[in-house]
Scaffold this motif. Structure first.
Motif, PDB file in Angstrom:
ATOM      1  N   THR A   1     -41.000  19.710  -9.750  1.00 26.94           N
ATOM      2  CA  THR A   1     -39.935  19.368  -8.809  1.00 26.94           C
ATOM      3  C   THR A   1     -39.577  20.523  -7.890  1.00 26.94           C
ATOM      4  O   THR A   1     -38.793  20.355  -6.970  1.00 26.94           O
ATOM      5  CB  THR A   1     -38.669  18.941  -9.571  1.00 26.94           C
ATOM      6  OG1 THR A   1     -38.187  20.041 -10.361  1.00 26.94           O
ATOM      7  CG2 THR A   1     -38.960  17.767 -10.484  1.00 26.94           C
TER       8      THR A   1
ATOM      9  N   VAL B   1     -34.316  14.076 -19.213  1.00 21.17           N
ATOM     10  CA  VAL B   1     -35.700  14.295 -19.617  1.00 21.17           C
ATOM     11  C   VAL B   1     -35.766  14.295 -21.136  1.00 21.17           C
ATOM     12  O   VAL B   1     -35.066  15.064 -21.796  1.00 21.17           O
ATOM     13  CB  VAL B   1     -36.240  15.613 -19.049  1.00 21.17           C
ATOM     14  CG1 VAL B   1     -37.659  15.866 -19.548  1.00 21.17           C
ATOM     15  CG2 VAL B   1     -36.210  15.596 -17.527  1.00 21.17           C
TER      16      VAL B   1
ATOM     17  N   LYS C   1     -44.646  15.085 -20.833  1.00 19.96           N
ATOM     18  CA  LYS C   1     -44.919  13.906 -20.014  1.00 19.96           C
ATOM     19  C   LYS C   1     -44.307  14.047 -18.629  1.00 19.96           C
ATOM     20  O   LYS C   1     -44.931  13.684 -17.620  1.00 19.96           O
ATOM     21  CB  LYS C   1     -44.364  12.657 -20.701  1.00 19.96           C
ATOM     22  CG  LYS C   1     -45.126  12.203 -21.927  1.00 19.96           C
ATOM     23  CD  LYS C   1     -44.540  10.902 -22.453  1.00 19.96           C
ATOM     24  CE  LYS C   1     -45.334  10.371 -23.641  1.00 19.96           C
ATOM     25  NZ  LYS C   1     -44.786   9.088 -24.142  1.00 19.96           N
ATOM     26  N   ALA C   2     -43.088  14.564 -18.557  1.00 20.49           N
ATOM     27  CA  ALA C   2     -42.412  14.684 -17.265  1.00 20.49           C
ATOM     28  C   ALA C   2     -43.157  15.623 -16.331  1.00 20.49           C
ATOM     29  O   ALA C   2     -43.230  15.387 -15.118  1.00 20.49           O
ATOM     30  CB  ALA C   2     -40.977  15.168 -17.479  1.00 20.49           C
TER      31      ALA C   2
ATOM     32  N   VAL D   1     -46.810  12.830 -14.202  1.00 28.04           N
ATOM     33  CA  VAL D   1     -46.481  12.404 -12.840  1.00 28.04           C
ATOM     34  C   VAL D   1     -46.387  13.637 -11.960  1.00 28.04           C
ATOM     35  O   VAL D   1     -46.187  14.755 -12.444  1.00 28.04           O
ATOM     36  CB  VAL D   1     -45.159  11.600 -12.804  1.00 28.04           C
ATOM     37  CG1 VAL D   1     -45.314  10.284 -13.542  1.00 28.04           C
ATOM     38  CG2 VAL D   1     -44.006  12.402 -13.382  1.00 28.04           C
TER      39      VAL D   1
ATOM     40  N   TYR E   1     -41.347  14.091 -11.269  1.00 30.12           N
ATOM     41  CA  TYR E   1     -40.658  13.074 -12.059  1.00 30.12           C
ATOM     42  C   TYR E   1     -39.348  12.619 -11.420  1.00 30.12           C
ATOM     43  O   TYR E   1     -38.902  11.501 -11.655  1.00 30.12           O
ATOM     44  CB  TYR E   1     -40.421  13.556 -13.492  1.00 30.12           C
ATOM     45  CG  TYR E   1     -39.598  14.806 -13.649  1.00 30.12           C
ATOM     46  CD1 TYR E   1     -38.220  14.748 -13.718  1.00 30.12           C
ATOM     47  CD2 TYR E   1     -40.202  16.061 -13.764  1.00 30.12           C
ATOM     48  CE1 TYR E   1     -37.455  15.889 -13.880  1.00 30.12           C
ATOM     49  CE2 TYR E   1     -39.449  17.205 -13.927  1.00 30.12           C
ATOM     50  CZ  TYR E   1     -38.073  17.122 -13.981  1.00 30.12           C
ATOM     51  OH  TYR E   1     -37.318  18.255 -14.146  1.00 30.12           O
TER      52      TYR E   1
ATOM     53  N   PHE F   1     -40.469  10.188  -8.736  1.00 34.61           N
ATOM     54  CA  PHE F   1     -40.997   9.032  -9.469  1.00 34.61           C
ATOM     55  C   PHE F   1     -39.859   8.139  -9.950  1.00 34.61           C
ATOM     56  O   PHE F   1     -39.918   6.907  -9.810  1.00 34.61           O
ATOM     57  CB  PHE F   1     -41.834   9.528 -10.644  1.00 34.61           C
ATOM     58  CG  PHE F   1     -42.458   8.438 -11.458  1.00 34.61           C
ATOM     59  CD1 PHE F   1     -43.607   7.797 -11.029  1.00 34.61           C
ATOM     60  CD2 PHE F   1     -41.896   8.049 -12.670  1.00 34.61           C
ATOM     61  CE1 PHE F   1     -44.193   6.792 -11.782  1.00 34.61           C
ATOM     62  CE2 PHE F   1     -42.464   7.045 -13.423  1.00 34.61           C
ATOM     63  CZ  PHE F   1     -43.616   6.413 -12.978  1.00 34.61           C
TER      64      PHE F   1
ATOM     65  N   VAL G   1     -40.358   4.088 -16.335  1.00 32.37           N
ATOM     66  CA  VAL G   1     -40.399   5.559 -16.370  1.00 32.37           C
ATOM     67  C   VAL G   1     -40.779   6.095 -17.749  1.00 32.37           C
ATOM     68  O   VAL G   1     -40.681   7.299 -17.981  1.00 32.37           O
ATOM     69  CB  VAL G   1     -39.036   6.149 -15.933  1.00 32.37           C
ATOM     70  CG1 VAL G   1     -38.680   5.709 -14.532  1.00 32.37           C
ATOM     71  CG2 VAL G   1     -37.930   5.779 -16.920  1.00 32.37           C
TER      72      VAL G   1
ATOM     73  N   ALA H   1     -43.288   8.848 -17.769  1.00 32.85           N
ATOM     74  CA  ALA H   1     -42.832  10.159 -17.323  1.00 32.85           C
ATOM     75  C   ALA H   1     -41.947  10.856 -18.349  1.00 32.85           C
ATOM     76  O   ALA H   1     -41.428  11.948 -18.071  1.00 32.85           O
ATOM     77  CB  ALA H   1     -42.069  10.043 -15.997  1.00 32.85           C
TER      78      ALA H   1
ATOM     79  N   LEU I   1     -38.953  10.040 -19.489  1.00 28.26           N
ATOM     80  CA  LEU I   1     -37.540  10.035 -19.126  1.00 28.26           C
ATOM     81  C   LEU I   1     -36.791   8.999 -19.946  1.00 28.26           C
ATOM     82  O   LEU I   1     -37.346   7.956 -20.317  1.00 28.26           O
ATOM     83  CB  LEU I   1     -37.370   9.741 -17.628  1.00 28.26           C
ATOM     84  CG  LEU I   1     -38.150  10.632 -16.660  1.00 28.26           C
ATOM     85  CD1 LEU I   1     -37.851  10.232 -15.220  1.00 28.26           C
ATOM     86  CD2 LEU I   1     -37.829  12.098 -16.892  1.00 28.26           C
TER      87      LEU I   1
END
Length: 343
Positions: free
Chosen positions: A115, A182, A187-188, A192, A195, A198, A247, A250, A252
């Protein structure tokens, strides 16, 4: 496939205590500088061969340490509560630091947070103590921990108002707020590209899917039907489940999803307002007529019980008509006094 599965599973690591390494690095730095100066002096002014060789060795070791003095500090990582640091070693997932405190890890690992612009942070305390900014949903967010830590706190997503057609095809404006956090940092970060973006896109998609299943409002005769305005709790629950399903890849967790704004689109708002006004007028008139009929019935019963006046059917019909006109009229009645005889 096995390698991908290992990356998707979060690996919690526990770094070594960082305070001893920090103190050791601070002590060794001036010691190495002193050793370099002493070694040079011993080499230059040495009276014997042994002293000269010892001076060279001391100077070389001290010089090498001074060149690599950043290594002990590069492995120091500071983690605050509700934060995590995802680490990679030469492009491979190394592990995640979740426990708050200061720790020492492999100095060659790099922190990753997609991010933030820049991708991977430089290893070391200097990267942890710098400040970076990033934009999400039009808002600026500052991360004082170097911009590479993944926040584990409950965060809020507000994508603003969306124009969507409901089940009946009427354009409406609707806005939602999503509370999320999160849950799986691996995975986050790795599944992706970003995230946060996303989540924003998936929230818009889920909102459109849910809104198209329900009308904005329903008639009073359709009490069993659900609507966006009258069944907000049910719609919010389905919206939360829809976003969570999208999600999951990701890592989340959706804590809550609520509707914050709901209105007809401006192009049909006036027509829908007239419709609501007409419905309100009809309901009000219905209530007035029901009350007027009851009052007329009560008046006739009282007249008969007390035998105040004897009225034939024609007079009763005229009295009922006059009372209904007076009680149901929208304007005040103008009374007319009849001073003549009934016969």
């Amino acid at each position: 496939m096995e390698e991908r599965k290992q990356i998707n599973e979060e690996k919690i690591i526990r770094g070594k205590p960082g305070i001893p390494m920090l103190i050791l690095g601070i002590i060794l730095l001036p010691a190495a500088l002193f050793g370099l100066i002493l070694g040079i002096q011993m080499t230059a002014w040495g009276a014997g061969r042994f002293q000269t060789v010892l001076g060279v060795i001391l100077a070389v070791i001290s010089g090498i340490y001074l060149c690599l003095c950043w290594v002990p500090f590069a492995g120091l990582k500071v983690i605050r509560p509700n934060e995590a640091l995802v680490l990679t070693l030469f492009g491979k997932y190394y592990g995640t630091l979740r426990e708050p405190g200061i720790f020492f890890v492999n100095p060659f690992v790099a922190a990753v947070n997609p991010t933030i612009e820049g991708g991977e942070a430089e290893a070391g305390v200097a990267g942890d103590l710098s400040s970076m900014k990033f934009s999400f949903g039009g808002a600026k967010k500052k991360d004082s921990a170097g911009g590479k830590k993944v926040s584990l706190k409950a965060l809020t997503l507000n994508n603003g108002k969306q124009k969507i057609n409901d089940q009946l095809g009427n354009p409406i404006e609707i806005g939602i707020v999503v509370i999320w956090r999160v849950q799986n940092t691996a995975k986050a970060v790795f599944n992706v590209d970003n995230y946060m973006e996303f989540l924003s896109i998936q929230a818009d998609s889920a909102l459109r899917n849910i809104v198209r299943l329900y009308p904005y409002d329903i008639a009073d005769t359709e009490e069993d039907e659900c609507s966006l305005r009258g069944s907000s709790q049910k719609v919010a629950a389905e919206l939360k489940a829809e976003i969570q399903d999208k999600v999951e890849v990701a890592g989340l967790e959706i804590l809550e999803a609520r509707i914050t704004h709901l209105a007809y689109a401006p192009e049909i708002a006036a027509a829908m307002l007239q419709r609501q006004q007409a419905s309100a007028i009809i309901d009000a008139r219905k209530m007035i007529v029901d009350g007027a009929v009851g009052m007329v019935e009560m008046a006739l019963e009282k007249l008969n019980e007390n035998q105040i006046v004897q009225l034939d059917e024609e007079r009763k019909a005229a009295m009922v008509s006059n009372l209904l006109v007076v009680l149901c009229g929208s304007k005040d009645a103008q009374p007319i006094v009849n001073s003549g005889s009934l016969y």
